[in-house]
Scaffold this motif. Structure first.
Motif, PDB file in Angstrom:
ATOM      1  N   THR A   1       0.832  -1.204   0.000  1.00  0.00           N
ATOM      2  CA  THR A   1       0.000   0.000   0.000  1.00  0.00           C
ATOM      3  C   THR A   1       0.867   1.255   0.000  1.00  0.00           C
ATOM      4  O   THR A   1       2.057   1.217   0.288  1.00  0.00           O
ATOM      5  CB  THR A   1      -0.950   0.027   1.209  1.00  0.00           C
ATOM      6  OG1 THR A   1      -0.188   0.020   2.422  1.00  0.00           O
ATOM      7  CG2 THR A   1      -1.880  -1.181   1.190  1.00  0.00           C
ATOM      8  N   LEU A   2       0.210   2.371  -0.315  1.00  0.00           N
ATOM      9  CA  LEU A   2       0.904   3.634  -0.526  1.00  0.00           C
ATOM     10  C   LEU A   2       0.607   4.630   0.589  1.00  0.00           C
ATOM     11  O   LEU A   2      -0.481   4.624   1.178  1.00  0.00           O
ATOM     12  CB  LEU A   2       0.482   4.241  -1.866  1.00  0.00           C
ATOM     13  CG  LEU A   2       0.776   3.383  -3.100  1.00  0.00           C
ATOM     14  CD1 LEU A   2       0.053   3.949  -4.312  1.00  0.00           C
ATOM     15  CD2 LEU A   2       2.275   3.311  -3.343  1.00  0.00           C
ATOM     16  N   ARG A   3       1.595   5.490   0.831  1.00  0.00           N
ATOM     17  CA  ARG A   3       1.408   6.539   1.841  1.00  0.00           C
ATOM     18  C   ARG A   3       0.485   7.640   1.321  1.00  0.00           C
ATOM     19  O   ARG A   3      -0.434   8.067   2.017  1.00  0.00           O
ATOM     20  CB  ARG A   3       2.763   7.134   2.209  1.00  0.00           C
ATOM     21  CG  ARG A   3       2.679   8.222   3.262  1.00  0.00           C
ATOM     22  CD  ARG A   3       4.039   8.802   3.573  1.00  0.00           C
ATOM     23  NE  ARG A   3       4.024   9.641   4.758  1.00  0.00           N
ATOM     24  CZ  ARG A   3       5.092  10.218   5.269  1.00  0.00           C
ATOM     25  NH1 ARG A   3       6.278  10.048   4.691  1.00  0.00           N
ATOM     26  NH2 ARG A   3       4.996  10.961   6.354  1.00  0.00           N
ATOM     27  N   GLY A   4       0.741   8.114   0.116  1.00  0.00           N
ATOM     28  CA  GLY A   4      -0.007   9.241  -0.425  1.00  0.00           C
ATOM     29  C   GLY A   4      -1.328   8.832  -1.068  1.00  0.00           C
ATOM     30  O   GLY A   4      -1.577   7.660  -1.349  1.00  0.00           O
ATOM     31  N   LYS A   5      -2.165   9.820  -1.286  1.00  0.00           N
ATOM     32  CA  LYS A   5      -3.461   9.570  -1.906  1.00  0.00           C
ATOM     33  C   LYS A   5      -3.298   9.361  -3.411  1.00  0.00           C
ATOM     34  O   LYS A   5      -2.425   9.938  -4.047  1.00  0.00           O
ATOM     35  CB  LYS A   5      -4.408  10.742  -1.647  1.00  0.00           C
ATOM     36  CG  LYS A   5      -4.758  10.942  -0.182  1.00  0.00           C
ATOM     37  CD  LYS A   5      -5.676  12.147   0.005  1.00  0.00           C
ATOM     38  CE  LYS A   5      -6.040  12.327   1.485  1.00  0.00           C
ATOM     39  NZ  LYS A   5      -6.931  13.499   1.685  1.00  0.00           N
ATOM     40  N   THR A   6      -4.168   8.515  -3.950  1.00  0.00           N
ATOM     41  CA  THR A   6      -4.228   8.318  -5.399  1.00  0.00           C
ATOM     42  C   THR A   6      -5.679   8.449  -5.836  1.00  0.00           C
ATOM     43  O   THR A   6      -6.603   8.198  -5.057  1.00  0.00           O
ATOM     44  CB  THR A   6      -3.702   6.921  -5.808  1.00  0.00           C
ATOM     45  OG1 THR A   6      -4.443   5.910  -5.101  1.00  0.00           O
ATOM     46  CG2 THR A   6      -2.231   6.781  -5.503  1.00  0.00           C
ATOM     47  N   PRO A   7      -5.906   8.837  -7.089  1.00  0.00           N
ATOM     48  CA  PRO A   7      -7.285   8.985  -7.563  1.00  0.00           C
ATOM     49  C   PRO A   7      -7.970   7.627  -7.711  1.00  0.00           C
ATOM     50  O   PRO A   7      -7.362   6.656  -8.171  1.00  0.00           O
ATOM     51  CB  PRO A   7      -7.119   9.674  -8.922  1.00  0.00           C
ATOM     52  CG  PRO A   7      -5.734   9.335  -9.361  1.00  0.00           C
ATOM     53  CD  PRO A   7      -4.917   9.243  -8.110  1.00  0.00           C
ATOM     54  N   VAL A   8      -9.217   7.573  -7.311  1.00  0.00           N
ATOM     55  CA  VAL A   8     -10.008   6.362  -7.513  1.00  0.00           C
ATOM     56  C   VAL A   8     -10.408   6.316  -8.986  1.00  0.00           C
ATOM     57  O   VAL A   8     -11.111   7.200  -9.482  1.00  0.00           O
ATOM     58  CB  VAL A   8     -11.251   6.353  -6.600  1.00  0.00           C
ATOM     59  CG1 VAL A   8     -12.123   5.142  -6.906  1.00  0.00           C
ATOM     60  CG2 VAL A   8     -10.836   6.376  -5.140  1.00  0.00           C
ATOM     61  N   ARG A   9      -9.960   5.303  -9.688  1.00  0.00           N
ATOM     62  CA  ARG A   9     -10.251   5.159 -11.112  1.00  0.00           C
ATOM     63  C   ARG A   9     -10.985   3.843 -11.413  1.00  0.00           C
ATOM     64  O   ARG A   9     -11.368   3.592 -12.543  1.00  0.00           O
ATOM     65  CB  ARG A   9      -8.968   5.231 -11.941  1.00  0.00           C
ATOM     66  CG  ARG A   9      -7.938   4.192 -11.583  1.00  0.00           C
ATOM     67  CD  ARG A   9      -6.738   4.243 -12.515  1.00  0.00           C
ATOM     68  NE  ARG A   9      -6.013   5.488 -12.412  1.00  0.00           N
ATOM     69  CZ  ARG A   9      -5.068   5.736 -11.497  1.00  0.00           C
ATOM     70  NH1 ARG A   9      -4.769   4.823 -10.585  1.00  0.00           N
ATOM     71  NH2 ARG A   9      -4.444   6.878 -11.463  1.00  0.00           N
TER      72      ARG A   9
END
Length: 609
Positions: free
Chosen positions: A460-468
């Motif tokens: 998993t990632l620390r930063g936010k990513t766009p929900v696509r």
């Protein structure tokens, strides 16, 4: 009153059978088995409560040979208890035999594989925690340790956690035979030194003569009557005890006896004693009530960190399934497992900064059929690689989550950046490796992990990513998402996690200049969606992979593995983190690592000429 003469004879039988098994197998550790024979004879005859005819009885005690190389002794005990025949005993180390060089769950009632020293005791802590807090049954966990493995840091992670947790259902027996593989151990026969160390960790510590069956009986009685802390018995023994040619002699480790017939005669000959091992009082494990729920959903276009989605998915999964338990390495407010801790505190376990103990505890819990998820920073899971490897040897079903992956974490710097984790977990036998790029993918994959066999790893990632990804899309292990595709595509870009957004940005730039690009979100790295990759390779002129990971063993190598079977494979280029990163902002670090959209565009143009 116990029959001490019988126990002495039983111990001699265990020694003889250890010698016989090792001689039949042509290898093994008879001398390491002979030193602990008296200890195990008394345990088997008076204190162990284990129904060998029904090894899956939930009320059974658990016996772990952390000193796994003493497997001849373990198998001799199984024979004495009637669990195996003499014929099977003499199949030791033969191809196809259940009696492998070190114990594995192939031979019931073995909970876990041992042999990597320092592993068995931490698993025993996990089983003891399970008995206390999950099963809520009065079974006892017995662990036989060797004195050589007392040098392992994981042993002291286990001592610390068990002492802190007050695991009075855990008894450890340390076979202090003084001799390691090449020389004397650090402390030799300094039992006072061992006792002082154990007591400092909050244990009841007892020092005895490990060849005195009456002293052993008294020590085990003390252990079972201690109700506020775990107990450890340090037993002074002789390696190879009972046979003059090897008794307390260096250089005899890991070898069958040179004169086995003479040794057996010296030990009093072959015996055929059997033991009626006590069976436990009937009992059923606790079942936690659930209040239902549904997996979380996010709308396309929202910005959500996948680590946040992991935590929320665990909460809902815990509401749906009462067998789900969660462990964390004292970073739960970063991995977001703290959300589960707040929602289901009875099934959350804080393991502190002790990653080996955390993995081992999860292994112990799954051995009792609990569905264990464990999380920490992905970089710190590499510290526990051997324990993950041993979990696979144990045929364990384990769900692991590593957050803060890659250079995209930003300012914390390279000590916190998981850059080896995909390679590590891909190398684990039978593993599943997942790296979702958005929240809905994460929730779907967390739910599927709960049903997966073997070792599964979610990055998993620390930063936010766009929900696509739509919450209704079929996200599955072994799948992928084709984000854009046409019959005119000349290049395929394969990305995962944080680099999916970079791949899409790069595709926009390339298409604006007339270069049509196919983009694949490869959220399942093992198993990988080979069919989609092979089709893309056949329909485009080149394949470009981009990942926030070292170039070795990550996405690029997984794609190459999938394309290896293609006779007309196009050129493949890997973009990955090539140099040691430093602190900085995420976009600065991705640019410096040449894994951002600009680097993808440049590499694509180079590949296409």
């Amino acid at each position: 009153m116990p029959d001490h003469d019988f126990r002495h004879e039983l111990a001699q039988q265990l020694r003889v059978d250890s010698v016989r098994a090792s001689d039949a197998g042509g290898s093994g550790h008879p001398t390491s088995s002979m030193s602990a024979a008296d200890l195990m004879a008394v345990l088997l005859d008076g204190y162990l409560r284990l129904d060998y005819a029904t090894p899956d009885n939930p009320a059974n005690d658990h016996l772990i040979f952390s000193k796994g190389h003493a497997s001849p002794l373990y198998y001799a005990m199984l024979k004495a208890a009637g669990a195996i025949t003499d014929e099977e005993l003499l199949s030791f180390r033969s191809f196809g035999s259940r009696l492998e060089g070190h114990p594995t769950p192939r031979i019931p009632p073995t909970d876990v594989a041992t042999g990597s020293l320092g592993y068995g005791l931490p698993v025993g802590v996990g089983l003891a925690l399970t008995g206390k807090r999950l099963d809520q049954l009065p079974y006892r966990v017995w662990v036989l340790c060797g004195d050589s493995e007392m040098a392992e840091g994981s042993i002291w992670e286990a001592f610390q956690h068990a002492g802190w947790a007050g695991l009075d259902n855990l008894t450890v027996i340390v076979d202090v035979n003084r001799l390691g593989q090449t020389r004397e151990t650090m402390l030799g026969w300094d039992l006072d030194g061992y006792v002082a160390r154990a007591e400092a960790f909050g244990w009841k510590a007892i020092a005895i003569d490990g060849h005195d069956v009456q002293a052993i009986d008294a020590a085990l009685a003390q252990a079972t009557s201690t109700t506020d802390r775990p107990t450890v018995i340090f037993a002074r023994t002789h390696k190879g005890h009972g046979v003059k040619a090897v008794d307390d002699q260096p250089g005899k480790h890991g070898k069958p006896l040179e004169e086995p017939a003479e040794a057996i005669e010296e030990l009093g000959g072959v015996r055929s004693l059997s033991v009626t091992v006590q069976t436990p009082r009937p009992g059923s494990p606790c079942r936690f009530s659930t209040d239902g729920g549904a997996l979380p959903r996010w709308e396309i276009g929202e910005e959500v960190a996948t680590r946040q989605a992991y935590g929320k998915a665990l909460v809902e999964l815990g509401g749906l399934r009462g067998d789900v338990v969660v462990l964390d390495g004292e970073v739960s407010n970063s991995t977001m497992s703290e959300l589960f801790a707040k929602a289901h505190p009875d099934r959350y376990f804080e393991m502190f900064i002790a990653e080996q103990q955390m993995i081992a505890a999860a292994v112990g819990m799954q051995a009792r059929n609990w569905v264990a998820f464990a999380s920490t920073f992905g970089a710190f899971l590499t510290r526990a690689h051997d324990f993950v490897r041993m979990a696979a040897v144990s045929r364990a079903d384990l769900r692991l989550c590593g957050s803060h992956a890659g250079v995209s974490i930003g300012e914390d710097g390279p000590s916190q950046m998981a850059l080896e984790d995909i390679a590590m977990f891909r190398a684990i036998h039978g593993s599943t490796v997942l790296h979702p790029s958005d929240a809905n993918q994460t929730a779907a994959l967390v739910a599927e992990m709960a049903t997966l066999p073997g070792i599964s790893y979610l990055r998993t990632l620390r930063g936010k990513t766009p929900v696509r990804t739509s919450p209704d899309e079929n996200i599955r292990v072994g799948g992928s998402r084709v984000l854009r595709s046409s019959s005119d595509d000349v290049l395929t870009i394969v990305a995962c996690g944080i680099t999916v957004s970079e791949a899409e940005k790069a595709a926009d730039v390339l298409e604006s200049s007339g270069i049509r690009v196919r983009v694949i979100d490869c959220y399942s790295l093992k198993p990988i969606d080979g069919d989609t990759l092979l089709a893309a390779a056949a329909e485009t002129r080149a394949v470009l992979t981009v990942e926030d990971h070292w170039p070795e063993g990550g996405l690029g190598d997984a794609v190459l593995d999938a394309l290896a079977q293609s006779s007309a494979r196009p050129p493949v280029r890997k973009l990955a983190v090539g140099g040691m990163p430093v602190s900085g902002k995420p976009d600065e670090l991705m640019h410096a690592a040449h894994i951002d959209a600009e680097a993808v565009v440049e590499a694509a143009r180079q590949m296409l000429g």
